[in-house]
Design an enzyme around this catalytic site. Structure first.
Site: not given
Lengths: 95, 484, 477
Positions: B76, B151, B175
């Site tokens: 990420k 997210s 997330s």
């Protein structure tokens, strides 16, 4: 709760985020919506409840007082927006 | 090759049937082919990936390799990666080449997992749809109209579409679990403090926790083994004996007490999602588990509490993005105030600015007690609810999100409706507990996850429960047709 | 009608650690810009603080010395504001739960003792420095100082004159150096004193205060406070109002001036730092630290007077700094007869005098306790006289070697051979027959003249006691 222009300007200053004149109403409306969500907390009875800052009941660990970091200012300043003579530069501050 | 399980990949790599270079190249090829449309990667790092793959092959040949050596990974874009752009999907950090590795990145480098690239996300991890990215929204591989969740939406999408075999994510309010649910993959948020936060760009420090995003629970257990562990550079990193998260995989679920909170099946939960989740729980029952009713009475207070506390921490954490030492600086600032205000308002997106402002307000003179302190007290009440619930059950099961993936653009105009997408995941972050999302079915063509939450440090149990469920179901093996 | 002066001090003491409070970067003074600013100090993304263990012990030491409550559970908070020398946009400090709570410190002004309350002492990180003029038209930021550990010691508003304020500041300055927790260097900013000054009519509530900042000598602090008191009284008596503000002292003109301040009040939004956990200090830790505490200056002074029989003045000089006291005690330890009076005399006159003359600290002294004791031992065993010792001391100070080496190379050894002294006496008496006559005629003061002549003839090296004895014997023949 509904925020007005004064509050938005105050928040803008605290958070160092510019809010243009023509955005004030929209920003105020969206922030007010969020504050409405917050107002759901009012009714909850929290008397005698200890505030919780961390999920786990741990205590601070300590680091030995030994130098472990070496000079790397050149590497760090390669990605700085403005640096010269080893210094980070900002517009002149009058003190 | 992308249809192999991680276990199969590992066996083939160790047996010399495939090389890491071949495997890595295969994924890089798939990324070139599919990602223009999907937009799941912010950066792809083919040179780094191939260099690391070569090293991994040497390590494999030397016989000193780990289970995951040679298996590529996507990080990420919130994990600082030395020499690689680490943007947090923000214009603010569009030019930020991190000069160091996050702990998680260095751990996986040590194992020898080639880095394919950095995945897209909601800007600074603030969002539930990955739409707030400076680089544009990521699409859900199952339905390009739908969001992948957020997210960690990019990470979930690359696993679902087979553009990486494994990915890292972070979970502050859901997330990892919510995008895992939306994309039909497995994702676990470990107990707060299990994985070092060093080098992870902070959103809300007392909530942020990294975890693996993979196809199966077994894959997650293996990746978590490599990610977790004590790190002296993070004061909140837990000093515990090393845990083998795969240790309990294979245990029977006979006698497992599954708590089902009535409050998680009330108003707001999509009926089709409810049906999927109830079926999944019934499946677990068939494996010998016993279902008991539990209560989490303060569930509804978790959302406002979280949306006070997380933005309050964020308002302070993101003050360092001021245009002085790194990141975006506005053109020709006329003075210091102009430099700050314009750099921040031009460099940060709307939702991030909103959370910073609301957080600053919640901490400001006159509001601290009513908002911040009150929210901290509620945080304890939410945690105590779980403690009490776990007196009568081993794990709690329920939905991850109230709906399947919603459409791109559907909620962007109404931030508070987006916030409610996290109502089942947020309480877990407030308490700091571990939680996992396991693929459990579909509503039309959109996946739905089963949420399993356990007491502190029960990751091995959660992973085994998910693993046992995955032994008798195949939801986690399915792939969207166009990516097969 | 009279005015009452109310002063409270905030002292920032930089702790003598090797590294910063939250990072492993060095805090050595004077490094090139940003060479001691690591990613944590620069506030880079993803960087996290870990607390330096050394700051805990040092803070607790001060707490114990001030007879203060020790914060068993202290908490770090963030103080949020934007400034270029504050890299994270917040300063990590302690707000509600400081490491040191309520304590006290006794001061003495003009022979009168007074106990001053200490409100608290809390740990915090220092900011960096803004540098003007290095690059034209821009301000440069050097973050070497960012993250340096500070202990902010806040007094109660118990001080009622500039003299008391300075006595308190000096006492605290002496104390932190004794404890070895701060080097006390005011020029380098290791010990910074901010004074909150206000005046009021007796019995009335506290007046509005002005804060005096950035004054780096005790003398100027005293003058600045005196000026400020006068200014406020004049202002109030002429019907004006004191404005709450920060003022800077202009030493050239001996005035304080208002620092241009932002009109907006600050709203620091303190909240507990989520990257740091509560610091817990156990009873055991406190006991360990208590056991390792050095003797404090007041106790040491009292002991020197009571046990050593020294005067208040000598005890004061010898305990003027921990280094001085340790030097003295080491010299006493190393002298054969442990002649405390002799040691004290040489320390307060010869040694202190030489330090003052050279503007040196004890640490910078060219001679160590071994050398000093070596010389004193030669006085004690009569190898040299006190007079010759001055020569030896000067030579040691100039780096010419140890006392023994100097005595040897310069041939300063005292003459104690009675035969040799007799010869000198005989020679002097023979050369001064008229003076001998005068002495014998009753002018006893001539004795001093003979001693002087004999010592001169011996080059100062004859043992004065023996000279007297032999001389008297010869003259009475």
């Amino acid at each position: 709760m509904s925020l007005g222009k004064t509050e938005v300007e105050y928040i803008s200053r605290l958070s160092a985020i510019a809010v243009e004149e023509n955005e004030v109403d929209q920003v105020a409306a969206k922030l007010s919506n969020i504050l409405d969500l917050f107002s759901q907390m009012e009714a909850a009875d929290t008397d005698g409840v200890e505030p919780m800052a961390h999920p786990l009941d741990q205590v601070q660990r300590l680091r030995a007082d030994v130098v472990t970091e070496q000079d790397q200012h050149e590497k760090l300043q390669e990605i700085a927006p403005s640096a010269e003579a080893g210094l980070y530069l900002v517009p002149q501050v009058i003190e | 090759m992308h249809n192999l399980t991680i276990k199969q990949m590992s066996e083939k790599l160790h047996a010399g049937e495939i090389t890491s270079v071949q495997l890595t190249q295969h994924y890089l090829d798939r990324i070139s082919k599919y990602d223009t449309e999907l937009n799941a990667y912010v950066s792809v790092t083919p040179e780094l990936a191939m260099m690391m793959a070569e090293q991994a092959d040497k390590k494999l040949a030397s016989g000193e390799a780990d289970l995951l050596t040679g298996i590529p990974v996507a990080h990420k874009d919130i994990f600082c990666t030395d020499g690689v752009k680490t943007s947090c999907s923000s214009k603010m950090l569009d030019n930020f080449i991190a000069p160091y590795d996050a702990h998680v990145v260095s751990q996986l480098k040590k194992v020898g997992m080639p880095i394919l690239g950095k995945t897209n996300m909601d800007e600074f991890a603030m969002g539930s749809s990955s739409e707030s990215s400076y680089y544009g929204p990521t699409k859900n591989p199952w339905n390009h109209q739908a969001v992948p969740g957020g997210s960690s939406g990019g990470a979930a999408a690359v696993i679902a579409a087979g553009l990486a075999p494994m990915a890292t994510g972070t979970d502050t309010g859901g997330s990892i679990r919510q995008p895992a649910s939306f994309c039909g993959i497995t994702g676990i948020k470990p107990t707060y403090g299990s994985v070092s936060r060093f080098g992870i760009v902070a959103y809300a420090s007392s909530f942020d926790q990294a975890g693996p995003m993979t196809r199966s629970a077994q894959d997650s257990a293996w990746l978590l083994n490599a990610m977790a562990g004590f790190d002296e550079r993070d004061s909140t990193s837990l000093q515990r004996e090393a845990v083998d998260y795969a240790a309990e995989l294979g245990q029977s679920l006979k006698g497992l007490k599954v708590g089902v909170p009535a409050e998680y099946f009330g108003e707001g939960l999509d009926a089709d999602v409810e049906a999927v989740v109830r079926d999944a729980i019934a499946e677990v029952e068939k494996l010998g588990a016993e279902v008991v009713e539990v209560h989490l009475p303060n569930k509804d207070l978790a959302v406002p509490s979280y949306y006070v506390l997380a933005p309050a921490e964020a308002s302070s954490n993101l003050s360092r993005f001021d245009g002085v030492r790194f990141g975006y600086r506005c053109e020709n600032p006329k003075d210091l105030e102009d430099l700050y205000k314009r750099s921040r308002s031009e460099g940060l997106g709307a939702e991030v600015k909103r959370r910073i402002m609301v957080g600053a307000y919640a901490l400001s003179a006159g509001y601290y007690d009513a908002y911040y302190l009150k929210a901290q007290k509620l945080r304890r009440m939410v945690r105590d609810d779980f403690t009490k619930a776990f007196e009568s059950c081993d794990v709690i099961m329920g939905p991850v999100a109230p709906t399947p993936a919603f459409n791109i653009g559907e909620k962007t105009d109404d931030p508070t409706s987006m916030y409610l997408a996290d109502l089942y995941t947020i309480p877990v972050n407030l308490a700091g507990l571990p939680g996992i999302s396991v693929p459990a079915g579909f509503v039309n063509d959109r996946p739905v996850g089963l949420h399993i939450v356990g007491p502190y440090f029960s990751e091995t149990k959660l992973l085994n429960v998910a693993h046992q469920y995955q032994q008798v179901t195949d939801w986690h093996t399915r792939m969207p047709a166009q990516y097969q | 009608m009279s005015w009452e002066v109310v002063i409270g001090l905030e002292i920032h003491a930089q702790l003598t650690t090797n590294t910063k409070i939250f990072s492993g970067a060095s805090i050595a003074y004077g490094a090139q810009p940003n060479t001691q600013a690591c990613p944590i100090d620069v506030g880079m993304p993803g960087m996290l603080p870990v607390l330096n263990e050394a700051v805990i012990g040092k803070s607790v030491m001060l707490g114990l010395a001030l007879d203060a409550e020790i914060g068993r559970k202290s908490v770090f908070d963030r103080k949020n504001y934007f400034y270029p020398d504050l890299p994270k946009g917040y300063q990590t400090s302690q707000f509600n739960y400081p490491i040191v709570g309520k304590g006290k410190l006794e001061i003495e002004v003009d022979g009168v003792k007074k106990t001053i309350g200490v409100t608290r002492a809390h740990l915090e990180e220092d900011a960096g420095k803004s540098i003007h003029g290095a690059v034209a038209g821009q301000t440069g930021i050097d973050l070497n100082r960012a993250g340096t550990p500070l202990l902010e010691i806040v007094s109660d508003p118990d001080l009622s004159s500039a003299k008391e304020a300075v006595a308190y500041a000096r006492k605290m300055h002496e104390l932190v150096q004794y404890l070895g927790i701060c080097d006390g260097n005011m020029q380098e900013g290791s010990f910074r004193v901010d004074s909150n000054v206000s005046v009021r009519r007796p019995g009335e509530p506290l007046g509005t205060r002005a804060e005096l900042k950035n004054i780096n000598s005790f003398r100027f602090i005293e003058k600045a406070i005196e000026f400020e008191i006068e200014r406020q009284i004049e202002l109030l008596e002429s019907g004006g109002k004191v404005v709450q503000e920060t003022r800077l002292y202009d030493s050239e003109n001996d005035v304080t001036r208002s620092m241009r301040t932002k009109e907006e009040a600050n709203d620091y939004r303190y909240f507990p730092c989520p990257d740091l956990l509560p610091v817990v200090i156990t009873e055991e830790t406190i006991e360990q630290i208590n056991a390792s505490m050095p003797e404090l200056p007041d106790a040491k002074r009292a002991r020197y007077v009571a046990d050593f029989g020294l005067s208040d003045y000598d005890a004061g000089v010898l305990t003027g700094s921990r280094d001085m006291a340790e030097f003295f005690e080491s010299v006493v330890e190393k002298t054969a007869a442990k002649d405390i009076k002799l040691c004290a005399n040489w320390m307060t006159s010869g040694f202190s005098g030489a330090l003052n003359k050279g503007g040196l600290t004890v640490k910078q002294s060219p001679i160590d306790a071994d050398k000093m004791a070596g010389m004193l031992n030669r006085i004690i065993d009569n190898t040299i006289s006190g007079k010759i010792a001055k020569q030896v001391f000067d030579a040691m100070w100039n780096g010419e070697g140890s006392a023994d080496e100097i005595i040897e190379s310069k041939g300063l050894k005292q003459i104690t051979d009675s035969g040799a002294i007799e010869a000198l006496v005989d020679e002097v008496l023979a050369n001064n027959p008229s003076q001998v006559e005068a002495y014998k005629g009753g002018q006893e003061k001539m004795l001093g003249y003979f001693v002087g002549q004999i010592m001169k003839a011996s080059g100062g090296q004859a043992n004065p006691g023996q000279v007297n004895q032999i001389l008297k014997a010869k003259l009475s023949d």
